[in-house]
Scaffold this motif. Structure first.
Motif, PDB file in Angstrom:
ATOM      1  N   GLU A  91      34.661  32.539  19.100  1.00 34.20           N
ATOM      2  CA  GLU A  91      35.121  33.549  20.050  1.00 34.20           C
ATOM      3  C   GLU A  91      36.514  34.007  19.629  1.00 34.20           C
ATOM      4  O   GLU A  91      37.409  33.196  19.477  1.00 34.20           O
ATOM      5  N   TYR A 102      35.193  38.167  22.216  1.00 32.94           N
ATOM      6  CA  TYR A 102      33.802  38.259  21.779  1.00 32.94           C
ATOM      7  C   TYR A 102      33.550  37.296  20.622  1.00 32.94           C
ATOM      8  O   TYR A 102      34.461  36.992  19.847  1.00 32.94           O
ATOM      9  N   ILE A 147      36.569  43.906  16.621  1.00 33.01           N
ATOM     10  CA  ILE A 147      35.499  44.587  17.368  1.00 33.01           C
ATOM     11  C   ILE A 147      34.606  45.417  16.438  1.00 33.01           C
ATOM     12  O   ILE A 147      33.501  45.796  16.821  1.00 33.01           O
ATOM     13  N   LEU A 150      31.217  43.906  15.996  1.00 30.39           N
ATOM     14  CA  LEU A 150      30.300  43.837  17.138  1.00 30.39           C
ATOM     15  C   LEU A 150      29.241  44.926  17.029  1.00 30.39           C
ATOM     16  O   LEU A 150      29.369  45.850  16.227  1.00 30.39           O
ATOM     17  N   SER A 151      28.226  44.829  17.863  1.00 33.13           N
ATOM     18  CA  SER A 151      27.227  45.893  17.911  1.00 33.13           C
ATOM     19  C   SER A 151      27.919  47.170  18.383  1.00 33.13           C
ATOM     20  O   SER A 151      28.953  47.108  19.043  1.00 33.13           O
ATOM     21  N   LEU A 153      27.140  49.190  20.636  1.00 37.39           N
ATOM     22  CA  LEU A 153      27.167  49.250  22.096  1.00 37.39           C
ATOM     23  C   LEU A 153      28.382  48.502  22.656  1.00 37.39           C
ATOM     24  O   LEU A 153      29.142  49.028  23.473  1.00 37.39           O
ATOM     25  N   LYS A 154      28.586  47.277  22.170  1.00 38.37           N
ATOM     26  CA  LYS A 154      29.710  46.465  22.654  1.00 38.37           C
ATOM     27  C   LYS A 154      31.040  47.093  22.238  1.00 38.37           C
ATOM     28  O   LYS A 154      31.991  47.140  23.009  1.00 38.37           O
ATOM     29  N   ARG A 155      31.100  47.564  20.995  1.00 35.92           N
ATOM     30  CA  ARG A 155      32.353  48.145  20.490  1.00 35.92           C
ATOM     31  C   ARG A 155      32.718  49.392  21.300  1.00 35.92           C
ATOM     32  O   ARG A 155      33.861  49.570  21.690  1.00 35.92           O
ATOM     33  N   ARG A 157      31.923  50.075  24.297  1.00 37.92           N
ATOM     34  CA  ARG A 157      32.317  49.667  25.644  1.00 37.92           C
ATOM     35  C   ARG A 157      33.809  49.277  25.658  1.00 37.92           C
ATOM     36  O   ARG A 157      34.556  49.667  26.544  1.00 37.92           O
ATOM     37  N   VAL A 158      34.217  48.529  24.630  1.00 38.01           N
ATOM     38  CA  VAL A 158      35.624  48.116  24.531  1.00 38.01           C
ATOM     39  C   VAL A 158      36.516  49.344  24.332  1.00 38.01           C
ATOM     40  O   VAL A 158      37.530  49.515  25.010  1.00 38.01           O
TER      41      VAL A 158
END
Ligand code: ZN
Length: 173
Positions: A91, A102, A147, A150-151, A153-155, A157-158
């Motif tokens: 993490e 993440y 980030i 990350l996927s 989608l997650k990136r 969002r951040v």
């Protein structure tokens, strides 16, 4: 020594590639001292010069746990020479992306070469938390943030969260 302001997403300076440091002069030593002070105050375990808007290839770290003797590490012009095939998922967080954490998968061990404050080229095998920290901080020197692993989608969002926060701050000031 002086504490410096840490840049936060979506500041575009976090995406710039840092320049090689030609000499370990007094200005570089002062910058390293400022970065350590800024990192300890945050508090954090690693900081890259680009995170305070200095486009120089310099990172500082200290992985000593609470209650342990401080163990400041300064790496000038660091380069990863070897990555292990074995990977590990940890993490991660970042002082430039506060309050977000993440899981990221990275090589478990690396061999890093860097110049120390005496101007000496040093080779160090890093494993465990140090190996992860070295990779995270060196990425900053190339404008890469964790980030990015990350996927989408997650990136996204951040990124949206921080773009919104920046807008609100601009409105308020
Ligand atoms: Zn970071």
């Amino acid at each position: 020594m002086a504490k410096r302001e840490i840049l936060v997403l979506p500041d575009q300076r976090l995406r710039q590639v840092a320049d090689t440091i030609p000499d370990v002069d007094d200005a570089v030593k002062q910058l390293a001292a400022d970065m350590l002070e800024t990192m300890y105050a945050a508090p954090g375990i690693g900081l890259a010069a680009t995170q305070i808007g200095e486009m120089k290839r310099l990172v500082v770290m200290d992985l000593a746990k609470e209650g342990e003797t401080p163990d400041p590490i300064v790496m000038i012009n660091p380069e990863i020479k070897k990555y292990s095939d074995e990977t590990v998922t940890t993490e991660e967080g970042c002082l430039s992306i506060p309050e977000i954490y993440y899981d990221v998968e990275r090589p478990a061990e690396v061999t890093v070469e860097y110049t120390d404050l005496e101007g000496k080229r040093v080779t160090r095998d890093a494993k465990d938390r140090l190996a992860i920290c070295v990779q995270h901080e060196l990425d900053h020197l190339d404008g890469v943030l964790y980030i990015d692993y990350l996927s989408r989608l997650k990136r996204d969002r951040v990124l949206k969260k921080f773009q919104k926060a920046e807008k609100l701050q601009k409105k308020a000031s």
